[in-house]
Design an enzyme around this catalytic site. Sequence first.
Site, PDB file in Angstrom:
ATOM      1  N   ALA A 151       0.800  -1.226   0.000  1.00  0.00           N
ATOM      2  CA  ALA A 151       0.000   0.000   0.000  1.00  0.00           C
ATOM      3  C   ALA A 151       0.837   1.283   0.000  1.00  0.00           C
ATOM      4  O   ALA A 151       0.676   2.125  -0.887  1.00  0.00           O
ATOM      5  CB  ALA A 151      -0.972  -0.035   1.176  1.00  0.00           C
TER       6      ALA A 151
ATOM      7  N   GLN B 176       4.176 -13.432  -1.585  1.00  0.00           N
ATOM      8  CA  GLN B 176       5.016 -12.282  -1.193  1.00  0.00           C
ATOM      9  C   GLN B 176       5.898 -12.630   0.010  1.00  0.00           C
ATOM     10  O   GLN B 176       7.013 -12.132   0.136  1.00  0.00           O
ATOM     11  CB  GLN B 176       4.147 -11.069  -0.824  1.00  0.00           C
ATOM     12  CG  GLN B 176       3.421 -10.410  -1.970  1.00  0.00           C
ATOM     13  CD  GLN B 176       2.011 -10.933  -2.157  1.00  0.00           C
ATOM     14  OE1 GLN B 176       1.753 -12.132  -1.930  1.00  0.00           O
ATOM     15  NE2 GLN B 176       1.078 -10.083  -2.584  1.00  0.00           N
TER      16      GLN B 176
ATOM     17  N   ASP C 260      -3.925  -2.605   4.198  1.00  0.00           N
ATOM     18  CA  ASP C 260      -4.166  -1.860   2.956  1.00  0.00           C
ATOM     19  C   ASP C 260      -5.221  -0.793   3.148  1.00  0.00           C
ATOM     20  O   ASP C 260      -5.291   0.173   2.381  1.00  0.00           O
ATOM     21  CB  ASP C 260      -4.573  -2.842   1.851  1.00  0.00           C
ATOM     22  CG  ASP C 260      -3.409  -3.739   1.498  1.00  0.00           C
ATOM     23  OD1 ASP C 260      -3.199  -4.745   2.194  1.00  0.00           O
ATOM     24  OD2 ASP C 260      -2.675  -3.395   0.555  1.00  0.00           O
TER      25      ASP C 260
ATOM     26  N   LYS D  49      -3.744  -8.465   3.290  1.00  0.00           N
ATOM     27  CA  LYS D  49      -3.597  -9.612   2.396  1.00  0.00           C
ATOM     28  C   LYS D  49      -4.428 -10.809   2.840  1.00  0.00           C
ATOM     29  O   LYS D  49      -4.484 -11.118   4.028  1.00  0.00           O
ATOM     30  CB  LYS D  49      -2.111 -10.015   2.363  1.00  0.00           C
ATOM     31  CG  LYS D  49      -1.744 -11.087   1.401  1.00  0.00           C
ATOM     32  CD  LYS D  49      -2.236 -10.817  -0.012  1.00  0.00           C
ATOM     33  CE  LYS D  49      -1.843  -9.456  -0.459  1.00  0.00           C
ATOM     34  NZ  LYS D  49      -2.723  -8.822  -1.437  1.00  0.00           N
TER      35      LYS D  49
HETATM   36  C1  LIG Z   1       2.927  -2.153   4.053  1.00  0.00           C
HETATM   37  S1  LIG Z   1       2.289  -3.081   2.753  1.00  0.00           S
HETATM   38  C2  LIG Z   1       0.643  -3.285   3.109  1.00  0.00           C
HETATM   39  C3  LIG Z   1       0.030  -4.494   2.415  1.00  0.00           C
HETATM   40  O1  LIG Z   1       0.218  -4.533   0.978  1.00  0.00           O
HETATM   41  C4  LIG Z   1       0.345  -5.914   0.585  1.00  0.00           C
HETATM   42  O2  LIG Z   1      -0.509  -6.228  -0.479  1.00  0.00           O
HETATM   43  P1  LIG Z   1       0.087  -6.431  -1.992  1.00  0.00           P
HETATM   44  O3  LIG Z   1       1.372  -7.186  -1.884  1.00  0.00           O
HETATM   45  O4  LIG Z   1      -1.008  -7.167  -2.713  1.00  0.00           O
HETATM   46  O5  LIG Z   1       0.260  -5.018  -2.504  1.00  0.00           O
HETATM   47  C5  LIG Z   1      -0.061  -6.691   1.793  1.00  0.00           C
HETATM   48  O6  LIG Z   1      -1.475  -6.741   1.916  1.00  0.00           O
HETATM   49  C6  LIG Z   1       0.561  -5.832   2.864  1.00  0.00           C
HETATM   50  O7  LIG Z   1       0.193  -6.209   4.117  1.00  0.00           O
END
Ligand SMILES: CSC[C@H]1O[C@H](OP(=O)(O)O)[C@H](O)[C@@H]1O
Length: 412
Positions: free
Chosen positions: A58, A238, A279, A290
């Site tokens: 985010a 991730q 997020d 996530k």
């Molecule tokens: C500090 S990152 C916050 C959040 O973003 C990630 O999602 P994505 O990899 O799909 O962009 C994940 O939900 C993290 O926790």
Amino acid sequence: MNGKGEDEVFTMKWIQKGDSARLQLLDQSDLPASVSYVDLHNAKEVAESIRSMKVRGAPAIGCAAAYGMALECLLIAKEEPSVSGSTLKDKLQDTKKAMDEARPTAVNLMYATARIVEVVDTILNIREDASAALISECIVDEAQRIFNEDVENNKRLGSHGVATIDQDVAPMRASKAAKTEGATATNGPAERLNLIHHCNTGALATAGHGTALGVIFSLSQAGKNLHVYVDETRPRLQGAKLTCWELRESRIPHHLIVDGASGLLMYQGKVDAVVFGADRVAANGDVANKIGTFNLAMAAHAHGIPVYACVPTSTIDLTIPTGQDIVIEERSSDEILRVSGGASIAPDGTQVFNPAFDVTPARFLTGIITEEGTLKPPFGANLKEAKEKALQREKDNRQKSLLAIQQKLSAK
Ligand SMILES: CSC[C@H]1O[C@H](OP(=O)(O)O)[C@H](O)[C@@H]1O
């Protein structure tokens, strides 16, 4: 990522010569196999990089979007130098709309593009005939401010996280250690702090240092003896691909687990706390994060294990009353069916539901760690206070930039 030397890996870098600029972006979809960068020259390319998750997380998405708006404004100013301020604002609002659609759940995206449009309003309120070139300069300044503020906020969040873990978790760990005989295979010595982390929330997901992983980095930098169980985080992995890469870079002991193993570790008494990012946080403290976060938090709550969402205030959305109102992005079936783009893991024609996020009800959270401090229940009032403090800090920063804008305006 740890700030050492010229060859350090970075998430994104703004490169400008005169009225030409580009955003050099780490292509996270290639990690950990290779470290490669892409050069982005306009808002459309940035939006596509966000949609395809070359950049994700985010806060990182917000920073990239702000730079994307700056790229677009510079291009407009170059192609139409005498464009009016109001026409330029209309074009940038169209750019914001397209950018915001790239990933609908992460509020940092809309927060950042809104700040860019606010700068245009601020300038036009001072002088409605401000040139496109001047407006571009001020937008670049605001994008850089959003980036720099995120790094500083994450370091402040990390230090609050250390204090919270020391206060809330260390005593529980100490009493557990007194009852535990010897080290266990993965947990290490009895006094070691064992955390579960979900997805990726490090420097790769932000402008630097990270949020939940930032707390882990801050604990390590404070000399704490800790170990991390890393949720691989299906389907995009991730945790496996990015969090393990960052923890290895920082030499923090860790073990990779499948998302479903967290319950067994809690049942065996091997987990001292759970940390993850967000997020979007609703006004009542419900947290969108996530997919898999809700199950993790619920299992921890059932075992009396502390659960912390680590959230810069830019991720708090007070316009959303509860988690029920948060838009959950659904992504392609192939993300589930094909691990890293390989052969399908299910029979042809299998129906797929792939929500990228879930919502953890506030009742499962022990605390929400922010740069303004660690918030405890009742979250509603405390979130409002933290957001107001952060907005005031932003206004003070904006005031300084306003003075700089006025000096630029009077010098033109
Ligand atoms: C500090 S990152 C916050 C959040 O973003 C990630 O999602 P994505 O990899 O799909 O962009 C994940 O939900 C993290 O926790």
